[in-house]
Scaffold this active site. Structure first.
Site, short mmCIF file in Angstrom:
data_model
loop_
_atom_site.label_atom_id
_atom_site.label_comp_id
_atom_site.label_asym_id
_atom_site.label_seq_id
_atom_site.Cartn_x
_atom_site.Cartn_y
_atom_site.Cartn_z
N GLU A 135 2.00 -5.51 10.52
CA GLU A 135 1.54 -4.13 10.67
C GLU A 135 2.51 -3.44 11.63
O GLU A 135 2.59 -3.80 12.80
CB GLU A 135 0.12 -4.09 11.22
CG GLU A 135 -0.91 -4.81 10.34
CD GLU A 135 -1.36 -3.98 9.15
OE1 GLU A 135 -1.07 -2.77 9.14
OE2 GLU A 135 -2.01 -4.54 8.24
N HIS A 137 3.28 -3.76 6.33
CA HIS A 137 2.23 -2.75 6.21
C HIS A 137 2.31 -1.77 7.39
O HIS A 137 3.16 -1.88 8.26
CB HIS A 137 0.85 -3.41 6.19
CG HIS A 137 0.52 -4.12 4.92
ND1 HIS A 137 -0.46 -3.70 4.06
CD2 HIS A 137 1.05 -5.24 4.36
CE1 HIS A 137 -0.54 -4.53 3.02
NE2 HIS A 137 0.38 -5.47 3.19
N GLU A 154 1.63 3.38 3.09
CA GLU A 154 2.14 2.70 4.28
C GLU A 154 3.64 2.50 4.07
O GLU A 154 4.07 1.57 3.39
CB GLU A 154 1.40 1.40 4.50
CG GLU A 154 -0.10 1.62 4.73
CD GLU A 154 -0.92 0.35 4.81
OE1 GLU A 154 -0.32 -0.75 4.92
OE2 GLU A 154 -2.16 0.43 4.76
N HIS A 195 0.87 -1.17 0.00
CA HIS A 195 0.00 0.00 0.00
C HIS A 195 0.91 1.23 0.00
O HIS A 195 1.72 1.41 0.91
CB HIS A 195 -0.92 -0.01 1.22
CG HIS A 195 -1.97 -1.07 1.18
ND1 HIS A 195 -2.46 -1.69 2.30
CD2 HIS A 195 -2.62 -1.62 0.12
CE1 HIS A 195 -3.38 -2.57 1.94
NE2 HIS A 195 -3.49 -2.55 0.62
#
Length: 462
Positions: A310, A219, A87, A84
């Site tokens: 994440e 991410h 990110e 993404h």
């Protein structure tokens, strides 16, 4: 005195990395990768797997002691960042990681030497360079934002982490039919070519070209290690969706979270909403269910086991925050790479010592098989410690079974198999004593359907 000098050298290397960490626009990123390849030519190879929608090359830096070649039984590992575009932490710390590995290898860091001498590592700092450029331009105009979606998708405004083939209909259909196929699920090539983005197709072809064993996709937006499945049986319900390798994935995710500076111990949720996860890990579908994700595709279509990391609440952190983020992740990045050496590995040959391609490796109690490469090699990650009954089989060969016990020593046990052909009818009429091969019946699902018929077929298969 010797240790004091080595410690000082290590400190200098770390200072160098902290000083160099940055967001890096595309051209600057390419320059960094080229510089690392030039500084450490004996352990690096810079290559591209394709192009983004706007024509930017998707660069990968390979790092190993013999770059450019696969060594027998040496596992292949990959990190992918910036899927993404908004990110950006993964992009920054992977760029720092390649510099760190280069510097520490030259400085004689024994741990880094061992990692690079025993592992073939592929690092892609950005899978979505077009989206990043949009996000960077937005930040330049409006300043940093805690949460933003500008540049999340690629230049065609497609979310790349929803763009991989959705293999769950086929998986569930096969379970209903009990036809045995639980791995390397196929998909319609024509249909995929129609709907896949450049970046997605490049990664899919990359997965076909290399025998990856373990991977992580980096991410932002939370602070947690997310493991498969990412999709629940019912897409619209967030519920735990365990893979047959659930125990292993929990261990892998926990390895990263426990070695991260904050992930496993965080007590408060993200400022703009979120969760606090026990041990800093979560099942993806339990958190929120998505279809077409990259980590599920890795597991269902290839031999590769992937988790999604994440790495922070803020999607596009300020440059000043990056050194601290790198410090929090450095040990976790190394410890996770080392997990590629857990479980078993080996070579599967026939009685004449010829390698057997696409032999199936089964483990009792784990309903997910892997297959051997064209050189007969296989790698099977397993939870440790444990005792396992492992089978190797191939069409026209008698299945062989071995029982092994693994200790948590971080070194994969080498278990080779020699498969013998079924005897010809004129040689014997007796049934073979050992287990026979189970030949999977592959039922094509939706193959060749046009796009507008696929949804109808998908619903029937579910």
């Amino acid at each position: 005195m010797k240790w004091a000098i080595l410690h000082a050298v290590s400190i200098l290397a770390l200072v160098h990395i902290v000083y160099c960490i940055d967001h890096y626009r595309y051209d600057d990123l390419v320059n960094v990768l080229q510089r690392v390849a030039s500084d450490c030519p004996s352990i690096t190879r810079l290559y591209s797997i394709g192009y983004s929608v706007e024509g930017r090359k998707l660069w990968v830096l390979e790092m190993t002691d013999n770059p450019g070649q696969h060594e027998m039984l040496e596992p292949e590992f990959k990190y992918i960042g910036n899927m993404h575009g908004d990110e950006v932490t993964g992009r920054a710390i992977l760029t720092s990681l390649v510099q760190y590995l280069c510097d520490e290898y030259k400085n004689g860091n024994t741990r880094v030497e061992y990692i690079l001498n025993t592992t073939r590592i592929h690092i892609m700092p950005t899978m979505n360079p077009d989206g990043f450029e949009y996000a960077y331009d937005y930040v330049e105009r409006h300043g940093y934002r805690h949460w933003m979606y500008v540049g999340r998708n690629n230049a065609n405004d497609v979310d790349l982490n929803r763009n991989f083939p959705d293999l769950f209909p086929k998986l569930y259909n096969k379970k209903l039919r009990n036809d045995g196929q639980n791995h390397h699920l196929s998909y319609s090539t024509m249909y995929s070519e129609m709907l896949r983005e450049n970046e997605t197709l490049a990664v899919m072809h990359w997965l076909d070209d290399y025998p990856f064993v373990l991977s992580a996709n980096l991410h932002n937006g939370e602070l947690v290690a997310n493991y498969p499945y990412d999709a629940s049986r019912n897409t619209y319900i967030n519920e735990y969706a365990a893979t047959p390798d659930d125990q292993l994935f929990r261990q892998l995710a926990r390895t990263y979270s426990k070695n991260h500076g904050e992930m496993s111990t965080r007590k408060t949720p993200c400022e703009y909403g979120g969760d606090v996860f026990v041990d800093g890990i979560t099942n993806g579908a339990s958190w929120y269910s998505i279809r077409g994700g990259m980590q599920d595709y890795n597991y269902l279509a290839t031999n590769c086991f992937e988790i999604t990391l994440e790495l922070g609440c803020i999607k596009f952190p300020a440059k000043e925050a990056l050194p601290g983020i790198w410090d929090d992740n450095r040990e976790a990045l190394l410890a996770y790479i080392e997990q590629v050496h857990r479980g078993i590995k080996g070579v599967i040959t026939d009685e004449n010592n010829n390698p057997i391609n696409d032999a199936v490796i089964e483990v009792d109690g784990i309903d997910h098989d892997i297959t051997s490469t064209s050189t007969g090699e296989y790698w099977r990650l397993l939870p440790e410690p444990g005792t396992y009954r492992v089978h190797a089989s191939a069409a026209s060969f008698i299945r062989e079974t071995k029982t092994i016990t693994l200790e948590p020593d971080g070194v994969a046990m080498v278990i080779n198999f020699t498969l013998h052909s079924f005897p010809m009818d004129n040689e014997t009429t007796e049934e073979p004593v050992t287990d026979q091969v189970d030949v999977d019946k592959i039922v094509p699902i939706c193959s060749g359907y046009r796009r507008w018929f696929y949804i109808f077929c998908w619903n029937i298969d579910r």
